[in-house]
Design a protein around this motif. Sequence first.
Motif, mmCIF file in Angstrom:
data_model
loop_
_atom_site.group_PDB
_atom_site.id
_atom_site.type_symbol
_atom_site.label_atom_id
_atom_site.label_comp_id
_atom_site.label_asym_id
_atom_site.label_seq_id
_atom_site.Cartn_x
_atom_site.Cartn_y
_atom_site.Cartn_z
ATOM 1 N N VAL A 192 -6.239 -5.869 -1.853
ATOM 2 C CA VAL A 192 -7.082 -5.407 -0.742
ATOM 3 C C VAL A 192 -7.841 -4.128 -1.062
ATOM 4 N N LYS A 193 -7.608 -3.546 -2.215
ATOM 5 C CA LYS A 193 -8.288 -2.295 -2.576
ATOM 6 C C LYS A 193 -9.803 -2.487 -2.556
ATOM 7 N N GLY A 194 -10.479 -1.532 -1.956
ATOM 8 C CA GLY A 194 -11.927 -1.595 -1.858
ATOM 9 C C GLY A 194 -12.423 -2.392 -0.665
ATOM 10 N N ARG A 195 -11.540 -3.131 -0.011
ATOM 11 C CA ARG A 195 -11.939 -3.923 1.168
ATOM 12 C C ARG A 195 -11.263 -3.433 2.449
ATOM 13 N N PHE A 196 -10.037 -2.969 2.353
ATOM 14 C CA PHE A 196 -9.281 -2.515 3.521
ATOM 15 C C PHE A 196 -9.156 -0.995 3.490
ATOM 16 N N THR A 197 -9.118 -0.393 4.666
ATOM 17 C CA THR A 197 -8.926 1.045 4.794
ATOM 18 C C THR A 197 -7.912 1.325 5.892
ATOM 19 N N ILE A 198 -6.893 2.073 5.549
ATOM 20 C CA ILE A 198 -5.894 2.471 6.535
ATOM 21 C C ILE A 198 -6.183 3.903 6.973
ATOM 22 N N SER A 199 -6.005 4.163 8.252
ATOM 23 C CA SER A 199 -6.231 5.505 8.793
ATOM 24 C C SER A 199 -5.319 5.696 9.994
ATOM 25 N N ARG A 200 -5.262 6.922 10.479
ATOM 26 C CA ARG A 200 -4.424 7.186 11.642
ATOM 27 C C ARG A 200 -5.029 8.263 12.519
ATOM 28 N N ASP A 201 -4.717 8.181 13.788
ATOM 29 C CA ASP A 201 -5.102 9.200 14.758
ATOM 30 C C ASP A 201 -3.807 9.630 15.440
ATOM 31 N N ASN A 202 -3.242 10.728 14.990
ATOM 32 C CA ASN A 202 -1.948 11.157 15.535
ATOM 33 C C ASN A 202 -2.049 11.574 16.998
ATOM 34 N N ALA A 203 -3.213 12.018 17.420
ATOM 35 C CA ALA A 203 -3.387 12.380 18.831
ATOM 36 C C ALA A 203 -3.270 11.150 19.730
ATOM 37 N N LYS A 204 -3.574 9.976 19.172
ATOM 38 C CA LYS A 204 -3.492 8.726 19.923
ATOM 39 C C LYS A 204 -2.275 7.887 19.547
ATOM 40 N N ASN A 205 -1.436 8.431 18.665
ATOM 41 C CA ASN A 205 -0.243 7.691 18.212
ATOM 42 C C ASN A 205 -0.610 6.303 17.688
ATOM 43 N N THR A 206 -1.683 6.237 16.924
ATOM 44 C CA THR A 206 -2.196 4.941 16.486
ATOM 45 C C THR A 206 -2.585 4.968 15.013
ATOM 46 N N VAL A 207 -2.265 3.876 14.330
ATOM 47 C CA VAL A 207 -2.706 3.646 12.960
ATOM 48 C C VAL A 207 -3.648 2.448 12.970
ATOM 49 N N TYR A 208 -4.667 2.530 12.144
ATOM 50 C CA TYR A 208 -5.672 1.472 12.081
ATOM 51 C C TYR A 208 -5.699 0.846 10.684
ATOM 52 N N LEU A 209 -6.088 -0.402 10.645
ATOM 53 C CA LEU A 209 -6.357 -1.073 9.375
ATOM 54 C C LEU A 209 -7.723 -1.744 9.504
ATOM 55 N N GLN A 210 -8.714 -1.145 8.869
ATOM 56 C CA GLN A 210 -10.052 -1.726 8.850
ATOM 57 C C GLN A 210 -10.100 -2.739 7.716
ATOM 58 N N THR A 211 -10.371 -3.980 8.062
ATOM 59 C CA THR A 211 -10.395 -5.045 7.061
ATOM 60 C C THR A 211 -11.815 -5.573 6.941
ATOM 61 N N ASN A 212 -12.411 -5.401 5.776
ATOM 62 C CA ASN A 212 -13.777 -5.842 5.513
ATOM 63 C C ASN A 212 -13.796 -6.943 4.454
ATOM 64 N N SER A 213 -14.899 -7.658 4.400
ATOM 65 C CA SER A 213 -15.073 -8.729 3.399
ATOM 66 C C SER A 213 -13.855 -9.635 3.357
ATOM 67 N N LEU A 214 -13.445 -10.089 4.517
ATOM 68 C CA LEU A 214 -12.230 -10.898 4.600
ATOM 69 C C LEU A 214 -12.379 -12.209 3.853
ATOM 70 N N LYS A 215 -11.261 -12.634 3.278
ATOM 71 C CA LYS A 215 -11.204 -13.868 2.507
ATOM 72 C C LYS A 215 -10.177 -14.802 3.147
ATOM 73 N N PRO A 216 -10.272 -16.101 2.916
ATOM 74 C CA PRO A 216 -9.267 -17.017 3.465
ATOM 75 C C PRO A 216 -7.832 -16.643 3.057
ATOM 76 N N GLU A 217 -7.672 -16.082 1.878
ATOM 77 C CA GLU A 217 -6.331 -15.700 1.433
ATOM 78 C C GLU A 217 -5.794 -14.470 2.154
ATOM 79 N N ASP A 218 -6.608 -13.840 2.989
ATOM 80 C CA ASP A 218 -6.123 -12.739 3.823
ATOM 81 C C ASP A 218 -5.464 -13.248 5.108
ATOM 82 N N THR A 219 -5.507 -14.526 5.332
ATOM 83 C CA THR A 219 -4.908 -15.115 6.528
ATOM 84 C C THR A 219 -3.411 -14.867 6.581
ATOM 85 N N GLY A 220 -2.926 -14.516 7.765
ATOM 86 C CA GLY A 220 -1.502 -14.302 7.957
ATOM 87 C C GLY A 220 -1.233 -13.487 9.206
ATOM 88 N N VAL A 221 0.036 -13.257 9.458
ATOM 89 C CA VAL A 221 0.430 -12.357 10.537
ATOM 90 C C VAL A 221 0.563 -10.958 9.944
#
Length: 127
Positions: A64-93
Motif C-alpha cells: 500500500v506504500k504510495g497509495r494509502f496514508t494514515i493520519s490522526r487527529d487526537n483532538a477528535k480521538n480519530t485515526v484516518y486511512l486515506q486509500t487512493n488508487s484502489l485495486k481489487p486486491e485491496d478488497t477486505g474488511v
Amino acid sequence: QVQLVESGGGLVQAGDSLRLSCAASGLTFSMYCVGWFRQAPGKEREFVAAINWSGDITDYADSVKGRFTISRDNAKNTVYLQTNSLKPEDTGVYYCALDPARRATSLSSVSGAYKYWGQGTQVTVSS
C-alpha cells in the motif's frame, strides 16, 4: 471501556479512493499507537499501516506504500486511512486496532501487539 468504531468503507471501482475513519473512546487516545489491518475472504488478517501516538511516525505494508496514508487527529480521538488508487486486491474488511503500550517508542505490524479492535468496515473494489 475502550471502544473503536470504523467507518467509511464501501463499494468502489478500481482507481477510486475512500477515507476510512476509526473513532476511539474510553481512553486517553493521544497516548497510544494505532494500526490498520485488513482481512480478505479466505485469507489471514494482514497489516496495512500504523501511526505512533503523536502522529509523526508511520509505517506501511509494501503493498500500500504510495497509495494509502494514515493520519490522526487526537483532538477528535480519530485515526484516518486515506486509500487512493484502489485495486481489487485491496478488497477486505478493514480493522483499526490500538496498541495498549502508552507512548510506545516503536510501531508494530504484528496483530498480536494490539489489544483493542474495532468491528471492521468492508471495502470492496471492483475491476
